[in-house]
Design an enzyme around this catalytic site. Structure first.
Site, PDB file in Angstrom:
ATOM      1  N   ILE A 328     -54.785 121.193  45.106  1.00 48.72           N
ATOM      2  CA  ILE A 328     -54.255 122.369  45.796  1.00 48.72           C
ATOM      3  C   ILE A 328     -53.793 121.980  47.190  1.00 48.72           C
ATOM      4  O   ILE A 328     -54.265 120.997  47.764  1.00 48.72           O
ATOM      5  CB  ILE A 328     -55.285 123.515  45.841  1.00 48.72           C
ATOM      6  N   GLU A 329     -52.864 122.752  47.723  1.00 48.03           N
ATOM      7  CA  GLU A 329     -52.149 122.345  48.929  1.00 48.03           C
ATOM      8  C   GLU A 329     -53.042 122.219  50.150  1.00 48.03           C
ATOM      9  O   GLU A 329     -52.740 121.452  51.068  1.00 48.03           O
ATOM     10  CB  GLU A 329     -50.988 123.293  49.222  1.00 48.03           C
ATOM     11  N   GLN A 330     -54.148 122.938  50.191  1.00 44.38           N
ATOM     12  CA  GLN A 330     -55.044 122.831  51.342  1.00 44.38           C
ATOM     13  C   GLN A 330     -55.739 121.464  51.378  1.00 44.38           C
ATOM     14  O   GLN A 330     -56.266 121.079  52.414  1.00 44.38           O
ATOM     15  CB  GLN A 330     -56.080 123.949  51.321  1.00 44.38           C
ATOM     16  N   GLY A 331     -55.773 120.765  50.232  1.00 45.35           N
ATOM     17  CA  GLY A 331     -56.250 119.387  50.244  1.00 45.35           C
ATOM     18  C   GLY A 331     -57.321 119.024  49.247  1.00 45.35           C
ATOM     19  O   GLY A 331     -57.596 117.841  49.030  1.00 45.35           O
ATOM     20  N   SER A 355     -54.010 118.058  54.375  1.00 48.52           N
ATOM     21  CA  SER A 355     -52.882 118.786  53.792  1.00 48.52           C
ATOM     22  C   SER A 355     -51.550 118.049  53.904  1.00 48.52           C
ATOM     23  O   SER A 355     -50.781 118.019  52.950  1.00 48.52           O
ATOM     24  CB  SER A 355     -52.740 120.166  54.444  1.00 48.52           C
TER      25      SER A 355
END
Length: 535
Positions: A328-331, A355
């Site tokens: 996921i984009e948050q990491g 990120s």
């Protein structure tokens, strides 16, 4: 040595009029909320600082207990705002203040893809002129469309332009050097070294701090606690103290929205798998199950908000947890991505990437598939998730959607076929009791968040899964490949689309098991072994 810890009021007083301020956050996750509140309170009391430009690679705040950017959404305080996304709030409540300012054209507002906005920080830190990228071509990011502008005030001052570079079209985003970076961590020592042991993600704090420091600016870190210098393990420090000028303390900072602290979100413990709920049987679960059938074991798969966020729970229920590595984009990498207000976090993660590096992975198409939602699907296969005119105050932005979809090998979009239909399931069949009033398959989408034309040109594998059918994007158009049991082809599908659908000569009935409460016996084929080209 002199301590770097100061009061919130003193930190707010450091921000001069006209400054460019970069804020690290992802909705409620990692939001330096108390620091933003202090800036707003200083403005209310003194009229300073004025005319700030604020940068938000991912939204600051979420309107559910963490106000974030709404603390500073004041006439005179803000001059311009540039965000990958913006705070979301309940559609029945009064819109967030920042939405109202954007809708009233009070400040120029831009929606730049989150990954590109992180790239702009990195380029500023290295004293390079800006970002040259193909991410965003033929979408709302492209100057031939909106050029990232969210209102007329922004359209009058373009932020991106198109270049011809060695015979190819590219987009160019100039670097923006921040004067102030406001970041967040869990612990700071007296020298300003920062560790993130209670955080659900690292986000982009390091890159934002580098951009500010190298541009002659200052870095303010909001933390939960301060410890003696020399007590933090060097390998645990994510932002070194040489980049941090000031520390402010919020001992009660939330880990993420409506979550004070859950050690599984920060990877300190692992919750038992049977502690994670599985979705109730309903229409959305049917769609999520069908999406899951598109996957291959051993793949790395990105998840977006919406119906697709439930797919990991489908695999849990089917005994296939671990067959897919979720990113996921948050990491977060791996584990069980969380839902609702905790979306953007994962429990039991394998790893956490900053990120900006996760976005590099996405922009280059290194992952195997992405599972995302849609609001509208256009005749050419384009998708809108970022704007609907009948909801004028919904300006949440697209976040990393454009970065993720630009070169993804495979994308599965999921959603309801049209809006407002009354649906039920009876005896393994879909029952459409009343048709929806709003068609979602339209001749032309209102906002191009994903370009169907570029997808066809690049050979991307694009599938659209709804409760009543499955569609595929081909060079000839959108092809209907599967239909739900109980659905009438003409009345419920063809007549409900604004444009003609191509009916596959091999049209199939969707798996009946999808429409029953019991697990579906999901079996995922193995992803082919990775090999070098030409090997």
């Amino acid at each position: 040595m002199a301590t770097k810890e100061i009061t919130l009021e003193a930190a707010a007083a450091l921000i001069p009029d006209g400054a460019v301020v970069s804020v690290s956050s992802s909705s409620g996750l990692g939001c330096p909320d108390l620091m933003l509140k202090a800036i707003g309170e200083r403005f209310e009391a003194t009229g300073r600082p004025r005319q700030l430009t604020t940068l938000h690679p991912i939204a600051a705040g979420d309107m559910s207990g963490i106000k974030g950017v709404d603390h500073i959404a004041r006439k005179g305080l803000l001059a311009r705002i540039i965000g990958g996304s913006y705070p979301s709030g309940p559609s029945t409540s009064e819109p967030p203040l920042i939405w109202q300012m954007i809708g009233a054209n009070e400040i120029p507002a831009y929606n730049i893809p989150s990954g590109i906005l992180f790239d702009m920080h990195r380029e500023a830190a290295a004293k390079r002129p800006g970002v040259i990228t193909k991410v965003g071509l033929d979408t709302f990011v492209d100057p031939q469309n909106q050029g990232c502008a969210m209102n007329a005030a922004a359209a009058a001052v373009p932020i991106v332009k198109k270049l011809d570079f060695e015979g190819e079209e590219w987009l160019f985003f100039p670097s923006i050097a921040p004067d102030v970076a406001i970041i967040r961590a869990t612990t700071a020592d007296e020298r300003g070294n920062l560790t993130y042991e209670h955080e659900g993600a690292y986000l982009g704090g390091l890159d934002q701090a580098l951009a500010a420091r190298n541009s002659g600016g200052i870095v303010i870190a909001q933390v939960k606690r301060v410890t003696k210098e020399g007590t933090l393990k060097p390998h645990d420090v994510r932002v070194p103290g040489m980049l941090v000028d000031y520390i402010v303390v919020d001992p009660d900072q939330k880990q993420t929205t409506q979550t004070l602290y859950d050690p599984a979100i920060s990877g300190e413990i692992f919750h038992p798998l049977d502690s994670f709920g599985v979705p109730d049987f309903n229409i959305q679960k049917v769609i999520a199950r069908r999406v899951a059938q598109e996957l291959q074991s051993g793949s790395c798969v990105n998840l977006g908000f919406g119906i697709s966020a439930n797919v990991p729970r489908i695999l849990l229920e089917e005994g296939l947890h671990g067959a897919i590595t979720w990113v996921i984009e948050q990491g977060a990498v791996g584990g069980v991505p969380l839902l609702d207000f905790a979306f953007g976090c994962s429990s039991n993660a394998d790893a956490y990437m900053p990120s900006p590096y996760q976005f590099t992975y996405f922009q280059g198409g290194g992952f195997d598939a992405s599972l995302l939602s849609f609001l509208e699907i256009g005749r050419d296969g384009s998708v809108n998730v970022s704007k609907l005119s009948f909801r004028p105050h919904v300006t949440a932005g697209a976040g990393g959607f454009v970065d993720i979809t630009a070169r993804a090998k495979k994308i599965v979009f999921s959603g309801m076929f049209n809006a407002g239909a009354k649906l039920s399931i009876d005896a393994g069949k879909l029952v459409i009791e009343k048709e929806g009033k709003l068609k979602k398959l339209v001749n032309e989408v209102e906002h191009i968040t994903f370009s169907g034309k570029r997808a066809v040109a690049q050979g991307q594998d694009i599938t659209y899964v709804t409760e009543r059918c499955v569609l595929k994007l081909t060079p000839d158009g959108i092809v209907l490949t599967e239909i739900a049991p109980g659905v009438d082809l003409a009345t419920h599908i063809l007549d409900q689309s604004e444009f003609p659908l191509i009916v596959s000569p091999d049209l199939k009935i969707m798996d009946a098991a999808l429409f029953a409460e019991a697990p579906i016996g999901l079996s995922l084929p193995a992803k082919p072994q990775r090999k070098l080209k030409g090997a």
